[in-house]
Design a protein around this motif. Structure first.
Motif, mmCIF file in Angstrom:
data_model
loop_
_atom_site.group_PDB
_atom_site.id
_atom_site.type_symbol
_atom_site.label_atom_id
_atom_site.label_comp_id
_atom_site.label_asym_id
_atom_site.label_seq_id
_atom_site.Cartn_x
_atom_site.Cartn_y
_atom_site.Cartn_z
ATOM 1 N N LEU A 237 -5.610 33.555 1.174
ATOM 2 C CA LEU A 237 -6.871 34.198 0.831
ATOM 3 C C LEU A 237 -6.668 35.680 0.516
ATOM 4 O O LEU A 237 -7.317 36.231 -0.382
ATOM 5 C CB LEU A 237 -7.882 34.025 1.958
ATOM 6 C CG LEU A 237 -8.356 32.589 2.189
ATOM 7 C CD1 LEU A 237 -9.209 32.505 3.452
ATOM 8 C CD2 LEU A 237 -9.135 32.074 0.983
ATOM 9 N N ASP A 238 -5.760 36.313 1.232
ATOM 10 C CA ASP A 238 -5.474 37.719 0.971
ATOM 11 C C ASP A 238 -4.903 37.895 -0.435
ATOM 12 O O ASP A 238 -5.321 38.785 -1.187
ATOM 13 C CB ASP A 238 -4.493 38.255 2.014
ATOM 14 C CG ASP A 238 -4.224 39.737 1.830
ATOM 15 O OD1 ASP A 238 -5.132 40.547 2.091
ATOM 16 O OD2 ASP A 238 -3.103 40.092 1.396
ATOM 17 N N VAL A 239 -3.958 37.039 -0.795
ATOM 18 C CA VAL A 239 -3.368 37.100 -2.134
ATOM 19 C C VAL A 239 -4.428 36.815 -3.199
ATOM 20 O O VAL A 239 -4.504 37.510 -4.215
ATOM 21 C CB VAL A 239 -2.197 36.111 -2.252
ATOM 22 C CG1 VAL A 239 -1.733 35.994 -3.709
ATOM 23 C CG2 VAL A 239 -1.034 36.555 -1.376
ATOM 24 N N ALA B 292 -8.878 43.404 8.407
ATOM 25 C CA ALA B 292 -7.753 43.886 7.595
ATOM 26 C C ALA B 292 -8.240 44.544 6.306
ATOM 27 O O ALA B 292 -7.734 45.599 5.906
ATOM 28 C CB ALA B 292 -6.821 42.724 7.280
ATOM 29 N N TRP B 293 -9.195 43.928 5.662
ATOM 30 C CA TRP B 293 -9.669 44.444 4.373
ATOM 31 C C TRP B 293 -10.537 45.678 4.521
ATOM 32 O O TRP B 293 -10.578 46.524 3.628
ATOM 33 C CB TRP B 293 -10.449 43.358 3.634
ATOM 34 C CG TRP B 293 -9.607 42.222 3.160
ATOM 35 C CD1 TRP B 293 -8.247 42.217 2.986
ATOM 36 C CD2 TRP B 293 -10.066 40.915 2.778
ATOM 37 N NE1 TRP B 293 -7.829 40.993 2.530
ATOM 38 C CE2 TRP B 293 -8.918 40.170 2.393
ATOM 39 C CE3 TRP B 293 -11.320 40.297 2.733
ATOM 40 C CZ2 TRP B 293 -9.014 38.853 1.962
ATOM 41 C CZ3 TRP B 293 -11.415 38.994 2.308
ATOM 42 C CH2 TRP B 293 -10.263 38.273 1.916
ATOM 43 N N PHE B 294 -11.231 45.795 5.616
ATOM 44 C CA PHE B 294 -12.191 46.872 5.807
ATOM 45 C C PHE B 294 -11.567 48.248 5.565
ATOM 46 O O PHE B 294 -12.188 49.134 4.975
ATOM 47 C CB PHE B 294 -12.772 46.793 7.220
ATOM 48 C CG PHE B 294 -13.892 47.765 7.495
ATOM 49 C CD1 PHE B 294 -15.195 47.465 7.138
ATOM 50 C CD2 PHE B 294 -13.644 48.974 8.121
ATOM 51 C CE1 PHE B 294 -16.228 48.352 7.386
ATOM 52 C CE2 PHE B 294 -14.665 49.866 8.382
ATOM 53 C CZ PHE B 294 -15.965 49.559 8.012
ATOM 54 N N HIS C 57 -10.446 32.225 9.113
ATOM 55 C CA HIS C 57 -9.732 33.505 9.085
ATOM 56 C C HIS C 57 -10.635 34.659 8.660
ATOM 57 O O HIS C 57 -10.146 35.779 8.461
ATOM 58 C CB HIS C 57 -8.547 33.419 8.118
ATOM 59 C CG HIS C 57 -7.652 32.252 8.343
ATOM 60 N ND1 HIS C 57 -6.860 32.128 9.474
ATOM 61 C CD2 HIS C 57 -7.435 31.129 7.605
ATOM 62 C CE1 HIS C 57 -6.188 30.990 9.411
ATOM 63 N NE2 HIS C 57 -6.512 30.369 8.299
ATOM 64 N N SER C 58 -11.926 34.413 8.525
ATOM 65 C CA SER C 58 -12.818 35.424 7.960
ATOM 66 C C SER C 58 -12.852 36.710 8.785
ATOM 67 O O SER C 58 -12.839 37.810 8.222
ATOM 68 C CB SER C 58 -14.234 34.873 7.801
ATOM 69 O OG SER C 58 -14.768 34.485 9.049
ATOM 70 N N GLU C 59 -12.872 36.601 10.099
ATOM 71 C CA GLU C 59 -12.953 37.805 10.923
ATOM 72 C C GLU C 59 -11.655 38.608 10.862
ATOM 73 O O GLU C 59 -11.685 39.840 10.777
ATOM 74 C CB GLU C 59 -13.293 37.438 12.368
ATOM 75 C CG GLU C 59 -13.396 38.635 13.312
ATOM 76 C CD GLU C 59 -14.450 39.666 12.891
ATOM 77 O OE1 GLU C 59 -14.345 40.819 13.342
ATOM 78 O OE2 GLU C 59 -15.363 39.320 12.121
ATOM 79 N N GLU C 60 -10.534 37.921 10.881
ATOM 80 C CA GLU C 60 -9.250 38.618 10.775
ATOM 81 C C GLU C 60 -9.143 39.334 9.425
ATOM 82 O O GLU C 60 -8.688 40.476 9.345
ATOM 83 C CB GLU C 60 -8.103 37.625 10.932
ATOM 84 C CG GLU C 60 -6.723 38.272 10.908
ATOM 85 C CD GLU C 60 -5.601 37.257 11.033
ATOM 86 O OE1 GLU C 60 -4.430 37.676 10.934
ATOM 87 O OE2 GLU C 60 -5.895 36.056 11.209
ATOM 88 N N LEU C 61 -9.572 38.661 8.376
ATOM 89 C CA LEU C 61 -9.528 39.272 7.053
ATOM 90 C C LEU C 61 -10.529 40.418 6.932
ATOM 91 O O LEU C 61 -10.244 41.439 6.301
ATOM 92 C CB LEU C 61 -9.803 38.208 5.986
ATOM 93 C CG LEU C 61 -8.676 37.198 5.786
ATOM 94 C CD1 LEU C 61 -9.143 36.038 4.920
ATOM 95 C CD2 LEU C 61 -7.449 37.861 5.164
#
Length: 249
Positions: free
Chosen positions: A87-89, A120-122, A113-117
């Motif tokens: 999802l990150d890629v 990270a993205w924030f 994985h939404s919360e982890e992402l």
């Protein structure tokens, strides 16, 4: 998402169908919004409904780097099947506003994985990636605010939103408005920040839709929740404003 089907469809077959749906007028409209495809979204959704969920096909369609194919992939994929790094890629590969929006809203929000992402993205240095982190944070402000530091979020918005790049600014403004709408104890400060920064104050708004200027947006939604007459519907207001915003990119 649609139900899984055992039928197998090839990428070539789907690409041929998408090519057949190409409409120059639709492409002209979509390109004004920053999206480089000519497929009517209603017809795209109808195709997705017929194909049903096909995760492998979705992966192959994503790999084409074609915008219409990627939008279709996001409609027929299985959101919980993606790994966090996938999802990150994908987010970093998303070239157009609509692909970015659909990936976040239709896939990442449903992922384990939404919360982890989100975390990270924030804080990502890429403002487009960071805007996805803010979009996920806005979702939590509305639905799962527990453990969120709303005061801290307002501090960041107050300090950074005025000079943020367009997409990040839009996402921060949405978060500001959602804090003011959902949390009365922070409403006065949220409205005050909006009034001082004046972000999107003069944004052109279609008739029947609410301005994305946070003080107006907050006041309108609070009025509607209290049963007073309001302007437009939440969904139409936001989608209309989003489409207009893409034209600025």
């Amino acid at each position: 998402m649609a139900e899984t089907t055992p039928a197998r469809t090839t990428v070539a077959e789907v690409m041929a169908e998408l090519a057949a749906l190409e409409d120059p007028k639709a492409r002209e409209v979509n390109e004004r919004h920053g999206d480089d495809h000519g497929v009517n979204l209603g017809k795209l959704r109808a195709l997705a409904k017929r194909l049903k969920t096909q995760q492998e096909l979705a992966l192959r369609l994503w790999e084409t780097d074609d915008t219409a194919a990627r939008l279709l992939a996001l409609l027929i994929c299985r959101p919980k099947a993606f790994e966090r790094d996938q999802l990150d890629v994908m987010l970093r590969e998303a070239r157009t506003p609509e692909v970015h929006d659909w990936l976040v809203n239709y896939v990442v929000k449903k992922s384990p994985h939404s919360e982890e992402l989100r975390s990270a993205w924030f804080a990502d240095p890429d403002p487009v990636v960071a805007s996805a982190g803010w979009a996920l944070t806005t979702e939590r402000v509305a639905k799962k605010p527990e453990s969120l530091d709303l005061t801290g979020l307002l501090d960041v918005i107050e300090a950074q939103m005025k000079d943020a790049p367009d997409r990040l600014q839009w996402a921060m403004n949405h978060c500001l408005a959602r804090i003011g709408i959902e949390h009365p104890e922070h409403r006065a400060r949220a409205i005050g920040i909006g009034e001082r920064l004046e972000v999107l104050k003069d944004y052109p708004t279609s008739p029947g839709c609410t301005s994305p200027f946070a003080p107006v947006w907050i006041a309108e939604m609070v009025r509607r929740r209290n049963g007073w007459p309001g302007v437009g519907a939440t969904g139409s207001r936001y989608s209309s404003a989003s489409r207009q915003w893409r034209q600025r990119l």
